[in-house]
Design an enzyme around this catalytic site. Sequence first.
Site, mmCIF file in Angstrom:
data_model
loop_
_atom_site.group_PDB
_atom_site.id
_atom_site.type_symbol
_atom_site.label_atom_id
_atom_site.label_comp_id
_atom_site.label_asym_id
_atom_site.label_seq_id
_atom_site.Cartn_x
_atom_site.Cartn_y
_atom_site.Cartn_z
ATOM 1 N N HIS A 73 0.795 -0.602 0.155
ATOM 2 C CA HIS A 73 -0.006 -0.231 0.154
ATOM 3 C C HIS A 73 1.156 1.599 -0.020
ATOM 4 O O HIS A 73 1.595 1.709 0.851
ATOM 5 C CB HIS A 73 -0.498 0.052 1.536
ATOM 6 C CG HIS A 73 -2.006 -0.751 0.734
ATOM 7 N ND1 HIS A 73 -3.313 -0.620 2.118
ATOM 8 C CD2 HIS A 73 -2.380 -1.640 -0.194
ATOM 9 C CE1 HIS A 73 -4.170 -2.045 2.212
ATOM 10 N NE2 HIS A 73 -3.368 -2.009 0.547
ATOM 11 N N TYR A 202 -8.484 5.121 8.786
ATOM 12 C CA TYR A 202 -8.374 5.095 9.844
ATOM 13 C C TYR A 202 -9.328 6.892 9.975
ATOM 14 O O TYR A 202 -9.533 7.386 9.594
ATOM 15 C CB TYR A 202 -7.255 5.881 10.755
ATOM 16 C CG TYR A 202 -6.021 4.824 10.111
ATOM 17 C CD1 TYR A 202 -5.214 4.921 9.099
ATOM 18 C CD2 TYR A 202 -6.160 4.328 11.773
ATOM 19 C CE1 TYR A 202 -4.246 3.357 9.758
ATOM 20 C CE2 TYR A 202 -5.047 3.559 11.786
ATOM 21 C CZ TYR A 202 -3.960 3.239 10.931
ATOM 22 O OH TYR A 202 -3.534 1.622 10.738
ATOM 23 N N PRO A 294 -2.128 -0.493 19.619
ATOM 24 C CA PRO A 294 -2.310 -0.948 18.299
ATOM 25 C C PRO A 294 -2.394 0.430 16.789
ATOM 26 O O PRO A 294 -2.182 -0.013 15.791
ATOM 27 C CB PRO A 294 -3.549 -1.585 17.598
ATOM 28 C CG PRO A 294 -4.216 -1.669 18.815
ATOM 29 C CD PRO A 294 -3.545 -0.594 20.399
ATOM 30 N N LYS A 298 2.629 -0.314 15.205
ATOM 31 C CA LYS A 298 4.318 -0.321 15.472
ATOM 32 C C LYS A 298 4.748 -1.521 16.454
ATOM 33 O O LYS A 298 6.351 -2.058 15.722
ATOM 34 C CB LYS A 298 4.787 0.677 16.218
ATOM 35 C CG LYS A 298 4.775 2.050 14.903
ATOM 36 C CD LYS A 298 5.944 2.055 14.021
ATOM 37 C CE LYS A 298 5.240 3.052 13.125
ATOM 38 N NZ LYS A 298 5.077 2.395 12.059
ATOM 39 N N TYR A 387 4.496 6.552 9.829
ATOM 40 C CA TYR A 387 4.470 5.220 10.090
ATOM 41 C C TYR A 387 5.064 4.398 8.984
ATOM 42 O O TYR A 387 4.755 3.002 9.180
ATOM 43 C CB TYR A 387 2.588 6.057 8.897
ATOM 44 C CG TYR A 387 1.810 4.880 8.606
ATOM 45 C CD1 TYR A 387 0.741 4.521 10.165
ATOM 46 C CD2 TYR A 387 1.391 3.774 8.056
ATOM 47 C CE1 TYR A 387 0.122 3.598 9.986
ATOM 48 C CE2 TYR A 387 0.636 2.931 8.135
ATOM 49 C CZ TYR A 387 -0.050 2.885 9.162
ATOM 50 O OH TYR A 387 -1.090 1.776 9.212
HETATM 51 P P1 FAD Z 1 5.028 -12.342 21.604
HETATM 52 O O1 FAD Z 1 4.159 -11.655 19.206
HETATM 53 O O2 FAD Z 1 3.500 -12.022 22.053
HETATM 54 O O3 FAD Z 1 5.375 -13.628 21.084
HETATM 55 C C1 FAD Z 1 5.784 -14.402 22.434
HETATM 56 C C2 FAD Z 1 5.999 -15.208 22.256
HETATM 57 O O4 FAD Z 1 6.282 -15.947 23.546
HETATM 58 C C3 FAD Z 1 4.429 -16.153 22.038
HETATM 59 O O5 FAD Z 1 4.716 -16.713 21.299
HETATM 60 C C4 FAD Z 1 3.878 -16.263 23.801
HETATM 61 O O6 FAD Z 1 3.795 -17.282 23.820
HETATM 62 C C5 FAD Z 1 5.255 -16.842 24.251
HETATM 63 N N1 FAD Z 1 5.380 -16.810 25.934
HETATM 64 C C6 FAD Z 1 4.623 -16.096 26.574
HETATM 65 N N2 FAD Z 1 4.821 -16.659 28.180
HETATM 66 C C7 FAD Z 1 6.524 -17.676 27.403
HETATM 67 C C8 FAD Z 1 6.868 -18.031 28.670
HETATM 68 N N3 FAD Z 1 6.456 -18.781 29.202
HETATM 69 N N4 FAD Z 1 7.452 -19.408 28.247
HETATM 70 C C9 FAD Z 1 7.568 -19.412 26.360
HETATM 71 N N5 FAD Z 1 7.371 -18.522 25.937
HETATM 72 C C10 FAD Z 1 6.169 -17.760 26.070
HETATM 73 N N6 FAD Z 1 1.837 -4.644 15.454
HETATM 74 C C11 FAD Z 1 2.307 -3.694 14.609
HETATM 75 O O7 FAD Z 1 3.581 -3.694 14.319
HETATM 76 N N7 FAD Z 1 1.473 -3.750 12.978
HETATM 77 C C12 FAD Z 1 0.120 -4.017 13.751
HETATM 78 O O8 FAD Z 1 -0.705 -4.089 12.538
HETATM 79 C C13 FAD Z 1 -0.181 -4.390 14.390
HETATM 80 N N8 FAD Z 1 -1.782 -4.633 14.755
HETATM 81 C C14 FAD Z 1 -1.960 -5.338 16.450
HETATM 82 C C15 FAD Z 1 -3.090 -5.366 16.283
HETATM 83 C C16 FAD Z 1 -4.105 -6.052 17.464
HETATM 84 C C17 FAD Z 1 -5.124 -5.984 17.532
HETATM 85 C C18 FAD Z 1 -2.854 -6.617 18.412
HETATM 86 C C19 FAD Z 1 -3.345 -7.017 20.207
HETATM 87 C C20 FAD Z 1 -1.609 -6.414 18.200
HETATM 88 C C21 FAD Z 1 -1.134 -5.654 17.456
HETATM 89 N N9 FAD Z 1 0.275 -5.382 16.748
HETATM 90 C C22 FAD Z 1 0.777 -5.154 15.363
HETATM 91 C C23 FAD Z 1 1.181 -5.300 17.930
HETATM 92 C C24 FAD Z 1 1.946 -6.927 17.297
HETATM 93 O O9 FAD Z 1 0.824 -8.212 17.446
HETATM 94 C C25 FAD Z 1 3.020 -7.585 19.136
HETATM 95 O O10 FAD Z 1 3.818 -6.535 18.913
HETATM 96 C C26 FAD Z 1 3.995 -8.563 18.368
HETATM 97 O O11 FAD Z 1 3.568 -9.407 18.604
HETATM 98 C C27 FAD Z 1 4.798 -8.575 19.209
HETATM 99 O O12 FAD Z 1 5.876 -10.498 19.055
HETATM 100 P P2 FAD Z 1 6.437 -10.013 19.836
HETATM 101 O O13 FAD Z 1 7.618 -11.549 19.237
HETATM 102 O O14 FAD Z 1 7.609 -9.552 20.593
HETATM 103 O O15 FAD Z 1 6.072 -10.864 21.229
HETATM 104 C C1 PHB Z 2 -4.075 -4.795 10.963
HETATM 105 O O1 PHB Z 2 -4.945 -5.070 10.495
HETATM 106 O O2 PHB Z 2 -4.756 -5.734 11.960
HETATM 107 C C2 PHB Z 2 -4.153 -3.669 11.277
HETATM 108 C C3 PHB Z 2 -3.912 -1.899 10.766
HETATM 109 C C4 PHB Z 2 -3.812 -0.872 11.437
HETATM 110 C C5 PHB Z 2 -3.789 -0.691 12.785
HETATM 111 C C6 PHB Z 2 -3.421 -2.575 12.845
HETATM 112 C C7 PHB Z 2 -3.911 -3.377 12.734
HETATM 113 O O3 PHB Z 2 -3.063 0.153 12.949
#
Ligand code: FAD
Ligand code: PHB
Length: 399
Positions: A73, A202, A294, A298, A387
């Site tokens: 996009h 948005y 969210p 980021k 962004y």
């Molecule tokens: P996580 O994805 O949380 O991974 C951590 C892992 O550790 C998990 O698999 C978990 O099961 C595991 N774990 C936990 N505890 C233990 C333990 N004790 N022992 C072993 N393993 C364990 N970010 C964006 O950049 N763009 C977006 O558009 C965006 N949209 C979002 C929309 C929503 C609705 C949500 C909820 C989040 C969004 N985010 C977005 C944020 C993004 O999903 C998170 O920031 C991302 O998942 C972070 O990755 P991570 O690997 O740090 O953590």
């Molecule tokens: C998504 O597609 O899940 C999404 C897109 C933009 C955001 C957050 C989540 O700011």
Amino acid sequence: MSRTQVGIVGAGPAGLTLGQLLHREGIETIILEDRSRHYVEHRVRAGVLEQGTVDLLTELGVGERMRREGMVHHGIELRFGGRGHRIPLSDLTGGRAITLYGQQEVVKDLIAARLESGAPLLFEVDDVGLHGVEDDHPVIRYRHDGAEDELACDVIAGCDGYHGICRPSLPDGVLTVYEREYPHAWLGILADVAPSTEELIYCHSDRGFALHSMRSPEVSRLYLQVDPDEDIADWPDERIWEELQRRFDTEDGWTLRSGPTLEKGITPMRSVVAEPMQHGRLYLAGDAVHIVPPTGAKGLNLAVSDVRYLAAALVEWYRSGDDSGLQAYTATCLRRVWRAQHFSQWMTSMLHRPQHDPGGYERRLQLAQLEYVCSSGAAAASLAENYVGWEPSPIPSRA
Ligand code: FAD
Ligand code: PHB
């Protein structure tokens, strides 16, 4: 007792990307994940990948499906007062773009690459505990397949997300935690219907914020601002679609296509940074050490950026014994982390209906800000730069 160089806790985007970065440099890692493979591959979360994230995944050899199925996009729409305004991201950032590709697809691609490489990745481990991070011989204890094991490491990478055990395992007094709670949550749905828009919308409305995103030409992803104590049981599909349509409504009558929902849930919003991001032989990355609301898209991108810095510092240390990169890990990451904190809370406060705004002052400020962003090239360029992903450069100082 088994041994590895870097013990990685968590197989989310941070842990899996770190595993891949280190594997290609010949550094041994073991990844321990407490959930099942099916669970982590199907957890619906982020969708927006910054250009830098896409470039890194491509460089790591896991970008082939993303290139085929991801949607590039070049702009987003800000909708307010019943009118849409396009922010031309690529024109404002020298051609940079974002890619829509589900987080669980990124995770699937990384897991497939990991398993193909033969490097160890254990799912469904229990009772993970860290020991000795303050001396030079850290150990991870855990249970797997009913048996207890110990993993001796040079370094532990805590990539276990916000509810993980790595951050809380640090002794009291080490971390300073900065945080802000929001009086909002997002109700998100994944729907089996073609998106009603080509670019993300948005939307600011007097009924609250709404976001139209997508996962493919056939699948839409939509979000509604709701109260944090809202119960999903009170939101049957019909009510969700009706509310979405009302919020996205425009002066000239815009229609949202609806369809069967494939998934729905409510996510609270918060901003958190724990500092420092390291202690002894433990390095924290991603959601394990910072959270953003969210609205700025980021979180995943920051998680990937942390582990990129961590991997570079570890490679340097293993190669030459130089630990300056490791020592600077927190400071290096925090510049992007705090920029993303500001951007995410700024987007959130500009777009969400305030909980408390008796005289309507907050609402008027939001509209003034939205109007400014959509009519000033400088303001739009700043939004676009953040962004698509801001890359820190040295801060110029006076001579
Ligand atoms: P996580 O994805 O949380 O991974 C951590 C892992 O550790 C998990 O698999 C978990 O099961 C595991 N774990 C936990 N505890 C233990 C333990 N004790 N022992 C072993 N393993 C364990 N970010 C964006 O950049 N763009 C977006 O558009 C965006 N949209 C979002 C929309 C929503 C609705 C949500 C909820 C989040 C969004 N985010 C977005 C944020 C993004 O999903 C998170 O920031 C991302 O998942 C972070 O990755 P991570 O690997 O740090 O953590
Ligand atoms: C998504 O597609 O899940 C999404 C897109 C933009 C955001 C957050 C989540 O700011």
